[in-house]
Enzyme design. Structure first.
Site, PDB file in Angstrom:
ATOM      1  N   LYS A  83       0.855  -1.194   0.000  1.00  0.00           N
ATOM      2  CA  LYS A  83       0.000   0.000   0.000  1.00  0.00           C
ATOM      3  C   LYS A  83       0.890   1.243   0.000  1.00  0.00           C
ATOM      4  O   LYS A  83       1.906   1.287   0.710  1.00  0.00           O
ATOM      5  CB  LYS A  83      -0.904  -0.025   1.234  1.00  0.00           C
ATOM      6  CG  LYS A  83      -1.991   1.042   1.268  1.00  0.00           C
ATOM      7  CD  LYS A  83      -2.880   0.856   2.500  1.00  0.00           C
ATOM      8  CE  LYS A  83      -4.000   1.873   2.586  1.00  0.00           C
ATOM      9  NZ  LYS A  83      -4.840   1.704   3.794  1.00  0.00           N
ATOM     10  N   SER A 158      -9.855   2.006   2.796  1.00  0.00           N
ATOM     11  CA  SER A 158      -8.984   2.774   1.923  1.00  0.00           C
ATOM     12  C   SER A 158      -8.013   1.919   1.121  1.00  0.00           C
ATOM     13  O   SER A 158      -7.465   2.363   0.127  1.00  0.00           O
ATOM     14  CB  SER A 158      -8.187   3.764   2.759  1.00  0.00           C
ATOM     15  OG  SER A 158      -7.310   3.073   3.647  1.00  0.00           O
ATOM     16  N   SER A 182      -9.859  -0.529   6.967  1.00  0.00           N
ATOM     17  CA  SER A 182      -9.319  -0.460   5.602  1.00  0.00           C
ATOM     18  C   SER A 182      -8.575  -1.685   5.106  1.00  0.00           C
ATOM     19  O   SER A 182      -8.201  -1.742   3.942  1.00  0.00           O
ATOM     20  CB  SER A 182      -8.418   0.757   5.454  1.00  0.00           C
ATOM     21  OG  SER A 182      -9.199   1.912   5.465  1.00  0.00           O
TER      22      SER A 182
HETATM   23  N1  GLN Z   1     -13.091   4.083   6.139  1.00  0.00           N
HETATM   24  C1  GLN Z   1     -12.543   4.480   7.399  1.00  0.00           C
HETATM   25  C2  GLN Z   1     -12.198   5.937   7.359  1.00  0.00           C
HETATM   26  O1  GLN Z   1     -12.428   6.556   6.377  1.00  0.00           O
HETATM   27  C3  GLN Z   1     -11.351   3.642   7.724  1.00  0.00           C
HETATM   28  C4  GLN Z   1     -10.105   4.097   7.110  1.00  0.00           C
HETATM   29  C5  GLN Z   1      -8.947   3.239   7.423  1.00  0.00           C
HETATM   30  O2  GLN Z   1      -9.075   2.189   8.040  1.00  0.00           O
HETATM   31  N2  GLN Z   1      -7.785   3.691   7.025  1.00  0.00           N
HETATM   32  O3  GLN Z   1     -11.702   6.490   8.294  1.00  0.00           O
END
Ligand code: GLN
Length: 506
Positions: A83, A158, A182
């Site tokens: 990532k 994400s 995410s």
């Molecule tokens: N979707 C969640 C957010 O927008 C989780 C993001 C993540 O785990 N990096 O904060």
């Protein structure tokens, strides 16, 4: 010859140690697959062909030089995607943001250094929502990633780039990060396995920070055993991260190789999986629960009453920490620098403002404003302080639930993959994708998403989430591998063999 990209990491590792294939062949096969399908998937922000092949050659030398395979790292020569939130020395790292466009880090994140030491060639950097804020990868400044199951749909977020790369057979393994879901939510909606380790289990050194008290890196894979092997590579104490846990972790691979649920107490969380969940996601979840009962598990219902406040607390704590972490993008230290329009001799503040205006996307700005507000004098106690109290109550709910059950179980995400654009303009609808995953981040406990089948109404994958007490990550692998085995028997083969859009080049 078999298509090397279809093999699991475990199978590739075996073929590499037996000398049936070389790491250069395996790595080249994945680079070819990326060249073929990534124009449609857009899972990668950077592909490092030369770097990956030179690491593959080094792996082949180590494989050839070893008299016995005993002393070699198990995943030696198996390529991986990372990532774009982890710093990679000499390879661009953007966190999906314009503000870091073209930034080449001078050092490796600890987990990247561990991947290199274990001989996993790094294929490239995967797409993500900007600074990991989102559930769809649509908030990437470089355009969305597409779901290999249906190119019109999101791969979750994400870490949608990592999940799409693994689901699309561009990489057998990938690294994700999970602040609120995410790793697990993208795994659920792409039919892959994703694990968020115990907070402090994997070093955060060199990971671009979103919310430091919630962020945790972990494996993305197609099988539970593959995830376990990768977990073993990246976990461990790191003096460079003050929140890293100093403990001897048991082998996750060993746990995954001994699946079992007989006599296991499984807690179904009342608050996760009811209203708002797609019927097909619930149906597949209930089937998993039945399979577990059939395999000898004791299923009990447990209540975690404060989980209903988890989302609200998370969206105060995360923006607060993010607003502070993102203050470092000041136009001086990294990446982008924009001169304000029509100012002859701009001050540092003016350059900073113009740069942040141009370099950050909408969602990032929204959260910076929210976080700055929540931390401001006079509001701190009412918002941030209150959210921290809720966090304690959630940790206590977990502690009480784990007195009754060895693992907790729920659907990973409320719905299957939605279409690109569907929730983009509705932040609250986007946030709700993580309703079932956020509590684990707030409490620091480990969580895993395992594919649980296809939702009957749309034929798209859904996942089941397993949660264990802090430090008990190995338990997730024992149980996850058992769930995987029970489901594979009922499906008659891997779920990903049924993904229609995988032949994206056809
Ligand atoms: N979707 C969640 C957010 O927008 C989780 C993001 C993540 O785990 N990096 O904060």
């Amino acid at each position: 010859m078999t298509d090397l990209t279809r093999l699991s990491a475990t199978e590739l590792a075996a073929a590499l140690t037996s000398g049936d294939v070389t790491s250069v062949e395996v790595t080249q096969a994945h680079l070819d697959r990326i060249a073929e399908v990534d124009p449609a998937l857009h899972a990668f922000l950077a592909v490092d062909s030369d770097g990956a092949l030179s690491q593959a050659r080094a792996a082949d030398q180590r494989l050839a030089g070893a008299g016995s395979a005993q002393s070699l790292p198990e995943l030696l020569g198996v390529p991986i995607a990372v990532k774009d939130i982890a710093t990679t020395k000499g390879l661009t790292t953007t966190a999906g943001s314009r503000i870091l466009e073209g930034w080449v880090p001078p050092y490796d994140a600890t987990l990247v250094a561990k991947l290199r030491a274990a001989g996993l060639p790094i294929l490239g950097k995967t797409n993500m929502d900007e600074f990991a804020m989102g559930s769809s990868t649509e908030h990437s400044a470089y355009g969305p990633t597409h779901n290999p199951w249906d190119l019109e749909r999101v791969p979750g977020g994400s870490g949608g780039g990592s999940s799409a790369a693994v689901a699309g057979f561009e990489a057998p393994l990938a690294i994700g990060t999970d602040t609120g879901g995410s790793i697990r939510q993208p795994a659920a909606v792409t039919g892959t396995v994703g694990v968020k380790p115990t907070y402090g289990g994997v070093s955060r050194y060199g990971l671009i920070a979103l919310a430091s008290s919630l962020d945790q890196a972990g494996p993305v894979a197609r099988t539970v055993l593959d995830a376990a092997l990768l977990h073993d590579v990246i976990a461990g104490h790191d003096p460079m991260d003050s929140t890293s846990i100093d403990t001897e972790w048991p082998s996750m691979a060993d746990a995954a190789r001994h699946p079992g649920v007989d006599g296991l107490r499984v807690g179904v969380v009342t608050e996760l999986g009811g209203e708002g969940y797609q019927p097909g996601a619930r149906q597949r979840f209930e089937e998993v629960v039945e399979l577990l009962v059939g395999a000898g598990a004791d299923v009990v219902e447990v209540s975690c009453p404060h989980f209903r406040y988890a989302m609200s607390a998370y969206y105060l704590i995360l923006p607060s920490e993010a607003s502070s972490n993102l203050a470092r993008y000041d136009a001086m230290r990294y990446g982008l620098r924009v001169a304000p329009d029509g100012v002859a001799e701009p001050s540092a503040e003016q350059v900073m403002a113009a740069t942040r205006e141009a370099g950050f996307g909408e969602e990032v700005k929204r959260r910076i404003i929210l976080g700055t507000f929540a931390l401001s004098s006079g509001y701190y106690d009412a918002y941030y302080g209150q959210a921290q109290k809720v966090r304690t109550l959630i940790a206590r709910d977990f502690a009480a639930a784990f007195e009754q059950a060895d693992v907790l179980i729920s659907p990973t995400a409320p719905t299957t993959a939605f279409t690109i654009g569907e929730k983009y303009d509705d932040p609250l609808a986007m946030y709700l994708n993580d309703i079932a995953t956020i509590p684990a981040n707030l409490a620091g406990v480990p969580g895993m998403s395992v594919p649980s089948g296809l939702a009957p109404e749309d034929g798209l994958p859904v996942g089941v989430q397993l949660l264990a007490p802090a430090l008990e990550d190995a338990r997730l692998y024992t149980v996850g591998a058992a769930v995987e085995r029970l489901l594979l028997d009922s499906w008659g083969g891997p779920l990903l063999d049924r993904a229609p859009a995988l032949e994206v080049s056809a």
